[in-house]
Design a protein around this motif. Structure first.
Motif, mmCIF file in Angstrom:
data_model
loop_
_atom_site.group_PDB
_atom_site.id
_atom_site.type_symbol
_atom_site.label_atom_id
_atom_site.label_comp_id
_atom_site.label_asym_id
_atom_site.label_seq_id
_atom_site.Cartn_x
_atom_site.Cartn_y
_atom_site.Cartn_z
ATOM 1 N N UNK A 166 -8.211 10.663 -9.581
ATOM 2 C CA UNK A 166 -7.246 10.903 -10.360
ATOM 3 C C UNK A 166 -6.245 11.861 -9.852
ATOM 4 N N UNK A 167 -6.598 12.628 -8.800
ATOM 5 C CA UNK A 167 -5.646 13.894 -7.878
ATOM 6 C C UNK A 167 -4.868 12.933 -6.821
ATOM 7 N N UNK A 168 -5.730 11.934 -6.426
ATOM 8 C CA UNK A 168 -4.995 10.945 -5.301
ATOM 9 C C UNK A 168 -3.924 9.897 -6.014
ATOM 10 N N UNK A 169 -4.439 9.621 -7.003
ATOM 11 C CA UNK A 169 -3.707 8.222 -7.360
ATOM 12 C C UNK A 169 -2.188 8.689 -7.343
ATOM 13 N N UNK A 170 -1.768 9.656 -7.969
ATOM 14 C CA UNK A 170 -0.243 9.895 -8.351
ATOM 15 C C UNK A 170 0.594 9.802 -6.810
ATOM 16 N N UNK A 171 -0.007 10.329 -5.837
ATOM 17 C CA UNK A 171 0.770 10.177 -4.679
ATOM 18 C C UNK A 171 0.282 8.905 -3.855
ATOM 19 N N UNK A 172 -0.632 8.287 -4.313
ATOM 20 C CA UNK A 172 -0.983 6.844 -3.814
ATOM 21 C C UNK A 172 0.160 6.038 -4.289
ATOM 22 N N UNK A 173 0.237 6.351 -5.972
ATOM 23 C CA UNK A 173 1.269 5.238 -6.418
ATOM 24 C C UNK A 173 2.697 5.494 -5.949
ATOM 25 N N UNK A 174 2.983 6.848 -5.914
ATOM 26 C CA UNK A 174 4.514 7.121 -5.051
ATOM 27 C C UNK A 174 4.731 6.522 -3.941
ATOM 28 N N UNK A 175 3.631 6.622 -3.049
ATOM 29 C CA UNK A 175 3.780 6.110 -1.585
ATOM 30 C C UNK A 175 4.061 4.525 -1.582
ATOM 31 N N UNK A 176 3.078 3.930 -2.539
ATOM 32 C CA UNK A 176 3.155 2.296 -2.724
ATOM 33 C C UNK A 176 4.326 1.877 -3.310
ATOM 34 N N UNK A 177 4.763 2.586 -4.319
ATOM 35 C CA UNK A 177 6.060 2.210 -5.004
ATOM 36 C C UNK A 177 7.168 2.192 -4.134
ATOM 37 N N UNK A 178 7.342 3.429 -3.055
ATOM 38 C CA UNK A 178 8.252 3.668 -2.424
ATOM 39 C C UNK A 178 8.462 2.293 -1.483
ATOM 40 N N UNK A 179 7.337 1.631 -1.286
ATOM 41 C CA UNK A 179 7.381 0.511 -0.379
ATOM 42 C C UNK A 179 7.805 0.619 1.128
ATOM 43 N N UNK A 180 7.755 1.855 1.759
ATOM 44 C CA UNK A 180 8.080 1.940 3.047
ATOM 45 C C UNK A 180 7.148 1.799 4.162
ATOM 46 N N UNK A 181 5.792 2.051 3.721
ATOM 47 C CA UNK A 181 4.655 2.079 4.538
ATOM 48 C C UNK A 181 3.614 1.201 4.399
ATOM 49 N N UNK A 182 3.250 0.881 3.177
ATOM 50 C CA UNK A 182 2.089 0.065 2.786
ATOM 51 C C UNK A 182 2.418 -1.246 2.135
ATOM 52 N N UNK A 183 1.504 -2.380 2.501
ATOM 53 C CA UNK A 183 2.023 -3.662 1.741
ATOM 54 C C UNK A 183 0.877 -3.810 0.715
ATOM 55 N N UNK A 184 0.420 -2.757 0.047
ATOM 56 C CA UNK A 184 -0.386 -2.880 -1.303
ATOM 57 C C UNK A 184 0.385 -3.561 -2.313
ATOM 58 N N UNK A 185 -0.490 -4.243 -2.944
ATOM 59 C CA UNK A 185 0.481 -4.601 -4.370
ATOM 60 C C UNK A 185 0.923 -3.418 -5.046
ATOM 61 N N UNK A 186 2.218 -3.824 -5.666
ATOM 62 C CA UNK A 186 2.994 -2.741 -6.376
ATOM 63 C C UNK A 186 2.528 -2.817 -7.923
ATOM 64 N N UNK A 187 2.657 -1.712 -8.613
ATOM 65 C CA UNK A 187 2.370 -1.522 -10.242
ATOM 66 C C UNK A 187 0.873 -1.406 -10.562
ATOM 67 N N UNK A 188 0.161 -1.167 -9.720
ATOM 68 C CA UNK A 188 -1.341 -1.060 -10.093
ATOM 69 C C UNK A 188 -1.599 0.094 -10.753
ATOM 70 N N UNK A 189 -2.335 0.121 -12.041
ATOM 71 C CA UNK A 189 -2.538 1.336 -12.789
ATOM 72 C C UNK A 189 -3.777 2.032 -11.828
ATOM 73 N N UNK A 190 -4.391 3.234 -12.625
ATOM 74 C CA UNK A 190 -5.384 4.231 -12.056
ATOM 75 C C UNK A 190 -6.604 3.209 -11.620
ATOM 76 N N UNK A 191 -7.023 2.180 -12.329
ATOM 77 C CA UNK A 191 -8.092 1.604 -11.881
ATOM 78 C C UNK A 191 -8.035 0.297 -11.326
ATOM 79 N N UNK A 192 -6.786 -0.333 -11.288
ATOM 80 C CA UNK A 192 -6.566 -1.346 -10.213
ATOM 81 C C UNK A 192 -6.320 -0.818 -8.840
ATOM 82 N N UNK A 193 -5.781 0.102 -8.761
ATOM 83 C CA UNK A 193 -5.865 0.799 -7.435
ATOM 84 C C UNK A 193 -7.035 1.440 -6.876
ATOM 85 N N UNK A 194 -7.769 1.892 -7.548
ATOM 86 C CA UNK A 194 -9.037 2.522 -7.093
ATOM 87 C C UNK A 194 -9.736 1.670 -5.876
#
Length: 161
Positions: A12-40
């Motif tokens: 739960x402490x990693x997920x907020x910056x994981x989401x911020x970085x993934x949503x920015x779309x500049x460094x990771x090709x992970x799927x966007x819009x994942x919730x806490x459990x989808x991203x884990x």
């Protein structure tokens, strides 16, 4: 700063910056819009991989995941991914995580480390990885759809251990 194994309580402490970085779309090709459990499962590695966190007290500053790059006959080469909370950038967290990962891979008996997809416009990461001994083997042209720069290359970087 201490680097330690990540636990389920850290997610739960990693997920907020994981989401911020993934949503920015500049460094990771992970799927966007994942919730806490989808991203884990995209970040919290299972053995033989591992995930670590860099912490200052109770604050998670960044995280890295690492393990074999490929299964079977490719398992002697490690790989890793890194995220530093943008609120804690410029404190050496990325360098500490990178150095930790190289030391871990060496002590675990890996022959080398391959980063499969370092976005060429991520100058800070490219510079850091080169500074700790990685070289760019090749660049796959136009392999990453950057939201600002359009299609840019992905570096394959390597360090022999």
């Amino acid at each position: 700063m201490i680097i330690r194994e990540a636990t389920g309580r850290d997610w739960p402490s990693i997920y907020p910056f994981f989401r911020q970085i993934v949503e920015a779309g500049e460094t990771y090709a992970f799927p966007e819009g994942m919730d806490l459990e989808q991203a884990r499962p995209w970040w919290m590695e299972q053995p033989p991989g591992r995930t670590v966190v860099a912490v200052d007290g109770d604050t998670v500053l960044g995280s890295a995941k690492m393990g074999p790059n490929r299964p079977g006959r490719g398992a002697h080469i490690a790989t890793a991914s890194f995220m530093v909370d943008p609120a804690h950038g410029g404190r050496g967290v990325g360098r500490a995580l990178g150095t930790h990962m190289v030391e871990w891979a060496r002590s675990a008996g890996y022959h080398g480390i391959q980063f499969n997809a370092v976005v060429e416009t991520n100058a800070a990461a490219v510079h850091l990885w080169q500074a700790i001994g990685f070289e760019i083997l090749t660049t796959v042209p136009e392999a990453f759809a950057h939201p600002v720069h359009g299609r840019v290359g992905l570096h394959v970087m390597y360090q022999r251990l």
